[in-house]
Design a protein around this motif. Sequence first.
Motif, PDB file in Angstrom:
ATOM      1  N   TYR A   1      -6.175  -8.767   4.623  1.00 40.35           N
ATOM      2  CA  TYR A   1      -5.999  -9.410   3.016  1.00 40.35           C
ATOM      3  C   TYR A   1      -4.801 -10.231   3.693  1.00 40.35           C
ATOM      4  O   TYR A   1      -5.461 -11.466   2.658  1.00 40.35           O
ATOM      5  CB  TYR A   1      -5.058  -8.174   2.071  1.00 40.35           C
ATOM      6  CG  TYR A   1      -5.235  -8.986   1.092  1.00 40.35           C
ATOM      7  CD1 TYR A   1      -5.783  -8.717  -0.091  1.00 40.35           C
ATOM      8  CD2 TYR A   1      -3.391  -9.460   0.167  1.00 40.35           C
ATOM      9  CE1 TYR A   1      -6.143  -9.168  -1.097  1.00 40.35           C
ATOM     10  CE2 TYR A   1      -3.789  -9.805  -0.639  1.00 40.35           C
ATOM     11  CZ  TYR A   1      -5.185  -9.538  -1.911  1.00 40.35           C
ATOM     12  OH  TYR A   1      -5.166  -9.341  -3.390  1.00 40.35           O
ATOM     13  N   ARG A   2      -4.166 -10.514   3.905  1.00 42.02           N
ATOM     14  CA  ARG A   2      -3.683 -11.911   3.688  1.00 42.02           C
ATOM     15  C   ARG A   2      -4.164 -13.076   4.588  1.00 42.02           C
ATOM     16  O   ARG A   2      -4.275 -13.924   4.606  1.00 42.02           O
ATOM     17  CB  ARG A   2      -1.523 -11.540   4.432  1.00 42.02           C
ATOM     18  CG  ARG A   2      -0.837 -11.406   3.610  1.00 42.02           C
ATOM     19  CD  ARG A   2       0.803 -11.391   4.444  1.00 42.02           C
ATOM     20  NE  ARG A   2       0.539 -10.458   5.187  1.00 42.02           N
ATOM     21  CZ  ARG A   2       0.764  -9.140   5.626  1.00 42.02           C
ATOM     22  NH1 ARG A   2       2.124  -8.230   4.372  1.00 42.02           N
ATOM     23  NH2 ARG A   2       1.043  -8.616   6.628  1.00 42.02           N
TER      24      ARG A   2
ATOM     25  N   GLY B   1       5.533 -21.254   2.467  1.00 40.60           N
ATOM     26  CA  GLY B   1       5.741 -20.454   1.520  1.00 40.60           C
ATOM     27  C   GLY B   1       4.662 -18.924   0.500  1.00 40.60           C
ATOM     28  O   GLY B   1       4.676 -17.952  -0.011  1.00 40.60           O
ATOM     29  N   ILE B   2       2.966 -19.654   0.749  1.00 40.83           N
ATOM     30  CA  ILE B   2       1.749 -18.691   0.256  1.00 40.83           C
ATOM     31  C   ILE B   2       2.183 -17.336   1.623  1.00 40.83           C
ATOM     32  O   ILE B   2       2.424 -16.340   0.951  1.00 40.83           O
ATOM     33  CB  ILE B   2       1.338 -18.769   0.946  1.00 40.83           C
ATOM     34  CG1 ILE B   2      -0.105 -19.940  -0.248  1.00 40.83           C
ATOM     35  CG2 ILE B   2      -0.908 -18.155   0.961  1.00 40.83           C
ATOM     36  CD1 ILE B   2      -1.163 -21.244  -0.176  1.00 40.83           C
ATOM     37  N   ILE B   3       1.765 -17.688   2.812  1.00 42.66           N
ATOM     38  CA  ILE B   3       2.417 -16.356   2.898  1.00 42.66           C
ATOM     39  C   ILE B   3       3.714 -15.275   2.934  1.00 42.66           C
ATOM     40  O   ILE B   3       3.627 -14.456   2.887  1.00 42.66           O
ATOM     41  CB  ILE B   3       2.514 -16.950   4.960  1.00 42.66           C
ATOM     42  CG1 ILE B   3       1.400 -17.318   5.636  1.00 42.66           C
ATOM     43  CG2 ILE B   3       2.975 -15.968   5.579  1.00 42.66           C
ATOM     44  CD1 ILE B   3       1.972 -17.926   6.950  1.00 42.66           C
ATOM     45  N   GLU B   4       4.713 -16.333   2.778  1.00 40.47           N
ATOM     46  CA  GLU B   4       5.771 -15.274   2.438  1.00 40.47           C
ATOM     47  C   GLU B   4       6.088 -14.769   0.450  1.00 40.47           C
ATOM     48  O   GLU B   4       5.935 -13.637   0.644  1.00 40.47           O
ATOM     49  CB  GLU B   4       6.628 -16.225   2.195  1.00 40.47           C
ATOM     50  CG  GLU B   4       8.113 -16.275   1.974  1.00 40.47           C
ATOM     51  CD  GLU B   4       9.334 -16.472   1.118  1.00 40.47           C
ATOM     52  OE1 GLU B   4      10.502 -16.331   0.751  1.00 40.47           O
ATOM     53  OE2 GLU B   4       9.351 -17.961   1.499  1.00 40.47           O
ATOM     54  N   GLY B   5       5.134 -15.441   0.125  1.00 41.24           N
ATOM     55  CA  GLY B   5       4.720 -14.503  -0.806  1.00 41.24           C
ATOM     56  C   GLY B   5       3.707 -13.077  -1.105  1.00 41.24           C
ATOM     57  O   GLY B   5       3.637 -12.952  -1.619  1.00 41.24           O
ATOM     58  N   LEU B   6       3.339 -13.094   0.280  1.00 42.13           N
ATOM     59  CA  LEU B   6       2.287 -12.057   0.283  1.00 42.13           C
ATOM     60  C   LEU B   6       2.856 -11.382   1.419  1.00 42.13           C
ATOM     61  O   LEU B   6       2.299 -10.733   2.321  1.00 42.13           O
ATOM     62  CB  LEU B   6       0.654 -13.014   1.038  1.00 42.13           C
ATOM     63  CG  LEU B   6      -0.469 -13.235  -0.189  1.00 42.13           C
ATOM     64  CD1 LEU B   6      -1.416 -14.813   0.591  1.00 42.13           C
ATOM     65  CD2 LEU B   6      -0.584 -12.873  -1.182  1.00 42.13           C
ATOM     66  N   SER B   7       4.114 -11.292   1.755  1.00 41.37           N
ATOM     67  CA  SER B   7       4.600 -10.435   2.573  1.00 41.37           C
ATOM     68  C   SER B   7       5.132  -9.513   2.242  1.00 41.37           C
ATOM     69  O   SER B   7       6.760  -8.297   2.950  1.00 41.37           O
ATOM     70  CB  SER B   7       5.889 -11.718   3.075  1.00 41.37           C
ATOM     71  OG  SER B   7       6.894 -11.478   2.566  1.00 41.37           O
ATOM     72  N   GLY B   8       5.268  -9.067   0.676  1.00 48.50           N
ATOM     73  CA  GLY B   8       5.795  -7.274  -0.036  1.00 48.50           C
ATOM     74  C   GLY B   8       5.284  -7.032  -0.347  1.00 48.50           C
ATOM     75  O   GLY B   8       3.897  -6.613  -0.033  1.00 48.50           O
ATOM     76  N   SER B   9       5.909  -5.583  -0.684  1.00 46.70           N
ATOM     77  CA  SER B   9       4.954  -4.112  -1.056  1.00 46.70           C
ATOM     78  C   SER B   9       3.879  -4.534  -1.746  1.00 46.70           C
ATOM     79  O   SER B   9       3.327  -3.611  -1.333  1.00 46.70           O
ATOM     80  CB  SER B   9       6.252  -3.639  -1.319  1.00 46.70           C
ATOM     81  OG  SER B   9       6.973  -3.543  -2.721  1.00 46.70           O
TER      82      SER B   9
END
Length: 274
Positions: free
Chosen positions: A85-86, A104-112
């Motif tokens: 998905y990422r 920043g985009i990748i970090e925003g897509l790293s959560g549960s």
Amino acid sequence: MRFLEDPPRFLFFTGKGGVGKTSVACATALDLAGRGRKVLLVSTDPASNVGQVFGLTIGNTVTPLASVPGLSALEIDPEQAAAAYRERIVAPVRGLLPEDELAGIIEGLSGSCTTEIASFDEFTGLLADEAVFGQYDHIVFDTAPTGHTIRLLQLPGSWTDFLEAGKGDPSCLGPLSGLDKHRSMYAAAVAALTDPARTRLVLVARAQASSLAEIERTYLELNQIGIVGGFVVVNGLLPAAAGDEDLTRAVRAREGAALAAMPAALSRLPLDVL
């Protein structure tokens, strides 16, 4: 077995962990394939053992079972789904955005949230994407333990409400331009889940008071999100071949007492005993 009579396209098996959901779901898939139907068996359990049942590696891609004509299987792995998905979101902008923005985009897509939505996207596709999954006569879901299942099945309604209301932070759904696609997919998934002509709920339990109470809670919670009706399967009743020792008599007495005290909400549903 009454739960196998005139089965609809989607069958969901749920219940407390360890009651035999996978065994019953796999046996159902084999039965339907034996009738000449084209069947997809899907596990949404992070600790899936469908592959172990059939003695092969299945994973996060549709895998035909060579030993069973007409039967394929799929195990939805939440982490693999999240990674894919990422990548779908990041790939189009990789090389176009500065590295700090991309990070920043990748970090925003790293959560549960991303993991949950990624798994959900695959799940809803199975219910709503006729172009990909319309070839199957039946899709049999060996769902995760009850708590995970409730959350998974609640998402179509809750995310549809989320999108319609335009509230909250939609970042974990990806680009804003994709919201219309998500809205239609989620609405189609809700329609399938809440249509008894298309979806059948099978509540699997042992002949134990705690196990039956668990599926009653599941059933009532699913009723609240529009999934009504269903079948109860009591799995693993002690067979006559176990003998007539003191211990077996005690187990039979306990099982009989549990079935006699069947929770009220379940007593109105058709019952099969295995």
